[in-house]
Every structure is written in structure tokens, then in C-alpha cells.
Design an enzyme around this catalytic site. Structure first.
Site, PDB file in Angstrom:
ATOM      1  N   LYS A 107      65.098 164.924  -9.181  1.00  0.00           N
ATOM      2  CA  LYS A 107      66.091 163.898  -9.510  1.00  0.00           C
ATOM      3  C   LYS A 107      66.960 164.339 -10.697  1.00  0.00           C
ATOM      4  O   LYS A 107      66.611 165.297 -11.410  1.00  0.00           O
ATOM      5  CB  LYS A 107      65.361 162.582  -9.816  1.00  0.00           C
ATOM      6  CG  LYS A 107      64.573 162.009  -8.615  1.00  0.00           C
ATOM      7  CD  LYS A 107      63.916 160.677  -9.013  1.00  0.00           C
ATOM      8  CE  LYS A 107      63.141 160.041  -7.871  1.00  0.00           C
ATOM      9  NZ  LYS A 107      62.543 158.736  -8.284  1.00  0.00           N
TER      10      LYS A 107
ATOM     11  N   HIS B 272      61.151 162.880  -6.361  1.00  0.00           N
ATOM     12  CA  HIS B 272      60.845 162.020  -5.227  1.00  0.00           C
ATOM     13  C   HIS B 272      59.982 162.830  -4.268  1.00  0.00           C
ATOM     14  O   HIS B 272      60.206 164.035  -4.115  1.00  0.00           O
ATOM     15  CB  HIS B 272      62.135 161.603  -4.499  1.00  0.00           C
ATOM     16  CG  HIS B 272      61.859 161.022  -3.143  1.00  0.00           C
ATOM     17  ND1 HIS B 272      61.502 159.708  -2.981  1.00  0.00           N
ATOM     18  CD2 HIS B 272      61.813 161.592  -1.907  1.00  0.00           C
ATOM     19  CE1 HIS B 272      61.269 159.495  -1.682  1.00  0.00           C
ATOM     20  NE2 HIS B 272      61.450 160.615  -1.019  1.00  0.00           N
TER      21      HIS B 272
ATOM     22  N   GLU C 125      63.493 160.782   6.137  1.00  0.00           N
ATOM     23  CA  GLU C 125      64.168 161.366   4.973  1.00  0.00           C
ATOM     24  C   GLU C 125      64.628 162.801   5.228  1.00  0.00           C
ATOM     25  O   GLU C 125      65.733 163.176   4.829  1.00  0.00           O
ATOM     26  CB  GLU C 125      63.225 161.332   3.766  1.00  0.00           C
ATOM     27  CG  GLU C 125      62.958 159.911   3.288  1.00  0.00           C
ATOM     28  CD  GLU C 125      61.963 159.834   2.138  1.00  0.00           C
ATOM     29  OE1 GLU C 125      61.800 158.747   1.583  1.00  0.00           O
ATOM     30  OE2 GLU C 125      61.343 160.870   1.799  1.00  0.00           O
TER      31      GLU C 125
ATOM     32  N   TYR D 109      67.183 154.825  -0.165  1.00  0.00           N
ATOM     33  CA  TYR D 109      66.371 153.760  -0.762  1.00  0.00           C
ATOM     34  C   TYR D 109      66.557 152.421  -0.054  1.00  0.00           C
ATOM     35  O   TYR D 109      66.320 151.369  -0.660  1.00  0.00           O
ATOM     36  CB  TYR D 109      66.703 153.637  -2.256  1.00  0.00           C
ATOM     37  CG  TYR D 109      66.055 154.723  -3.105  1.00  0.00           C
ATOM     38  CD1 TYR D 109      64.694 155.007  -2.996  1.00  0.00           C
ATOM     39  CD2 TYR D 109      66.807 155.450  -4.020  1.00  0.00           C
ATOM     40  CE1 TYR D 109      64.107 155.996  -3.779  1.00  0.00           C
ATOM     41  CE2 TYR D 109      66.209 156.443  -4.814  1.00  0.00           C
ATOM     42  CZ  TYR D 109      64.851 156.704  -4.682  1.00  0.00           C
ATOM     43  OH  TYR D 109      64.259 157.673  -5.456  1.00  0.00           O
TER      44      TYR D 109
ATOM     45  N   ASN E 102      61.170 159.243 -13.095  1.00  0.00           N
ATOM     46  CA  ASN E 102      59.946 159.980 -12.781  1.00  0.00           C
ATOM     47  C   ASN E 102      60.202 161.370 -12.191  1.00  0.00           C
ATOM     48  O   ASN E 102      59.352 161.934 -11.524  1.00  0.00           O
ATOM     49  CB  ASN E 102      59.029 159.118 -11.896  1.00  0.00           C
ATOM     50  CG  ASN E 102      59.742 158.563 -10.691  1.00  0.00           C
ATOM     51  OD1 ASN E 102      60.818 159.036 -10.336  1.00  0.00           O
ATOM     52  ND2 ASN E 102      59.147 157.577 -10.037  1.00  0.00           N
TER      53      ASN E 102
HETATM   54  P1  IDP Z   1      57.901 156.362  -4.977  1.00  0.00           P
HETATM   55  O1  IDP Z   1      59.098 157.140  -5.520  1.00  0.00           O
HETATM   56  O2  IDP Z   1      56.646 156.667  -5.749  1.00  0.00           O
HETATM   57  O3  IDP Z   1      57.733 156.516  -3.488  1.00  0.00           O
HETATM   58  P2  IDP Z   1      59.096 153.753  -4.487  1.00  0.00           P
HETATM   59  O4  IDP Z   1      58.382 152.440  -4.515  1.00  0.00           O
HETATM   60  O5  IDP Z   1      59.523 154.293  -3.172  1.00  0.00           O
HETATM   61  O6  IDP Z   1      58.187 154.810  -5.276  1.00  0.00           O
HETATM   62  O7  IDP Z   1      60.355 153.590  -5.453  1.00  0.00           O
HETATM   63  C1  IDP Z   1      61.412 154.523  -5.461  1.00  0.00           C
HETATM   64  C2  IDP Z   1      61.833 154.787  -6.897  1.00  0.00           C
HETATM   65  O8  IDP Z   1      62.292 153.560  -7.488  1.00  0.00           O
HETATM   66  C3  IDP Z   1      60.717 155.245  -7.817  1.00  0.00           C
HETATM   67  O9  IDP Z   1      60.449 156.629  -7.747  1.00  0.00           O
HETATM   68  C4  IDP Z   1      61.233 154.829  -9.182  1.00  0.00           C
HETATM   69  O10 IDP Z   1      62.203 155.770  -9.666  1.00  0.00           O
HETATM   70  C5  IDP Z   1      61.937 153.521  -8.860  1.00  0.00           C
HETATM   71  N1  IDP Z   1      61.046 152.358  -9.058  1.00  0.00           N
HETATM   72  C6  IDP Z   1      60.057 151.938  -8.243  1.00  0.00           C
HETATM   73  N2  IDP Z   1      59.452 150.828  -8.705  1.00  0.00           N
HETATM   74  C7  IDP Z   1      60.104 150.543  -9.859  1.00  0.00           C
HETATM   75  C8  IDP Z   1      59.942 149.462 -10.832  1.00  0.00           C
HETATM   76  O11 IDP Z   1      59.087 148.581 -10.704  1.00  0.00           O
HETATM   77  N3  IDP Z   1      60.791 149.503 -11.889  1.00  0.00           N
HETATM   78  C9  IDP Z   1      61.746 150.460 -12.064  1.00  0.00           C
HETATM   79  N4  IDP Z   1      61.929 151.462 -11.185  1.00  0.00           N
HETATM   80  C10 IDP Z   1      61.110 151.509 -10.092  1.00  0.00           C
HETATM   81 MG    MG Z   2      58.968 155.908  -1.993  1.00  0.00          MG
END
Ligand code: IDP
Ligand code: MG
Length: 167
Positions: free
Chosen positions: A10, A125, A136, A50, A122
Site C-alpha cells: 500500500k 493487502h 481480486e 473494497y 497496515n
Molecule cells: P484485511 O485488509 O485484513 O482483509 P478488511 O476488513 O478487508 O481487512 O479491511 C480492508 C482494509 O480497511 C484494512 O486492511 C484496513 O486498512 C482498513 N480497515 C479495516 N477495518 C478498519 C477499521 O475498523 N478502522 C479503520 N480501518 C479499517
Molecule cells: Mg480484506
């Protein structure tokens, strides 16, 4: 089971100069890279990627994040990893979504942070399951950009396609 999984480095990962470190961590899986490229993420691509999160309160910030609008780096590095149990292996190495909860020896645990405005930065992805991986990979890559195909392909002839070539 031979699988493929999508990994994105990212914009925060690129801005923090973590590309090499992240690729080194990913090589611990012994999986192969089947495709790799740098992509300028359009709003359309970001929203498709997303789509399952569009009702979340953080959706708009997330779209800006993946488009690079929070990091002056309007690009991501997209990779497809290929091999036995690729999805689970990469996901485990990346760690939990919330970088504060991710184990410290995972990529997200090592390099991620939560901003004061609440975005989970984070750095990577990774596809969560087989359905998501297929969707994806097909969203981010064309078959010609991958050296191995695990999803069926067909050949078509396209005429009068506008494209850039070297002069
Ligand atoms: P993942 O990336 O671990 O699969 P997802 O639930 O698919 O998690 O969420 C996509 C991205 O959205 C996450 O990697 C993170 O950057 C962001 N995200 C997910 N949940 C939250 C939250 O509760 N607060 C802020 N950002 C979030
Ligand atoms: Mg995800």
C-alpha cells in the site's frame, strides 16, 4: 492445493521505503511470484477492490488511503504469489487487520500503525480466501501479466485497439 493470492504494498509501505523489506518477508513463504507491477489506483479500481466495505464509516478514508492521497505516493505495488496454500501462508505472514493487534513478527505488526484519524495503515493487502483471491487477481491483472494461470483463459482477437508503443 496450488493457489494464487493478491498482495498489494500500500502507499504507506512505499512511502516508508518498505518494498524490499516486505518482499524479503514474503520470500519466507517460499511461494513464487507469478506477476508484479506498479499501479496508479483510480477511484473506480479502489471502490471495486473494497466494494464489500462500502457501508463502513471508514470507507471514504480507506479509498483515499489506497489511492495514495494520504501519502503523496499515488501508486501501489501489486503482486500475485503462487504455490501450495498461498492464501493462508501470505495472510498469516501479514498478520491481523488492526496493526496494533497483529503479532509483532508479522508484516503488519512490524510496520503498521493506526493514524490519529483512525485509519489502519497496515502497509499490505492480502486476499483473505479463495473467492476473494480470484476476484481480486482478475480485477488487478490480465492473464498476459501472469506467468502461471490457475483460472481458465481464452484467446480473443481485438482489432483497432489504441495503445502506446515505443517510438
Ligand atoms: P484485511 O485488509 O485484513 O482483509 P478488511 O476488513 O478487508 O481487512 O479491511 C480492508 C482494509 O480497511 C484494512 O486492511 C484496513 O486498512 C482498513 N480497515 C479495516 N477495518 C478498519 C477499521 O475498523 N478502522 C479503520 N480501518 C479499517
Ligand atoms: Mg480484506
Amino acid at each position: 492445493m496450488i493457489e494464487q493470492t493478491l498482495v498489494l504494498i500500500k502507499p504507506d509501505g512505499l512511502k516508508k521505503s518498505l518494498t524490499g523489506n516486505i518482499l524479503t518477508r514474503l520470500s519466507e513463504t517460499r511461494l513464487e511470484i507469478a506477476g508484479a507491477k506498479v499501479v496508479k489506483v483510480t477511484r473506480e479500481l479502489a471502490e471495486k477492490h473494497y466494494a464489500h466495505l462500502k457501508d463502513k464509516p471508514f470507507f471514504e478514508e480507506l479509498i483515499k488511503y489506497i489511492m495514495g492521497e494520504l501519502h503523496e505516493r499515488k501508486k501501489v505495488m501489486a503482486l500475485v504469489y503462487h504455490g501450495e496454500d498461498a492464501i493462508k501462508k501470505v495472510r498469516q505472514l501479514c498478520g491481523e487487520t488492526n496493526p496494533e493487534k497483529a503479532a509483532p513478527d508479522t508484516i503488519r505488526g512490524q510496520y503498521g500503525r493506526i493514524t490519529t484519524s483512525g485509519v489502519y495503515e497496515n502497509v499490505v493487502h492480502a486476499s483473505a480466501n479463495r473467492e476473494e483471491a480470484e476476484r481480486e487477481i482478475k480485477l488487478w491483472f490480465s492473464p498476459e501479466e501472469l506467468v502461471y494461470h490457475i483460472y481458465p483463459v481464452k484467446e480473443i482477437v481485438i482489432e483497432k485497439v489504441k495503445k502506446l508503443i515505443w517510438v
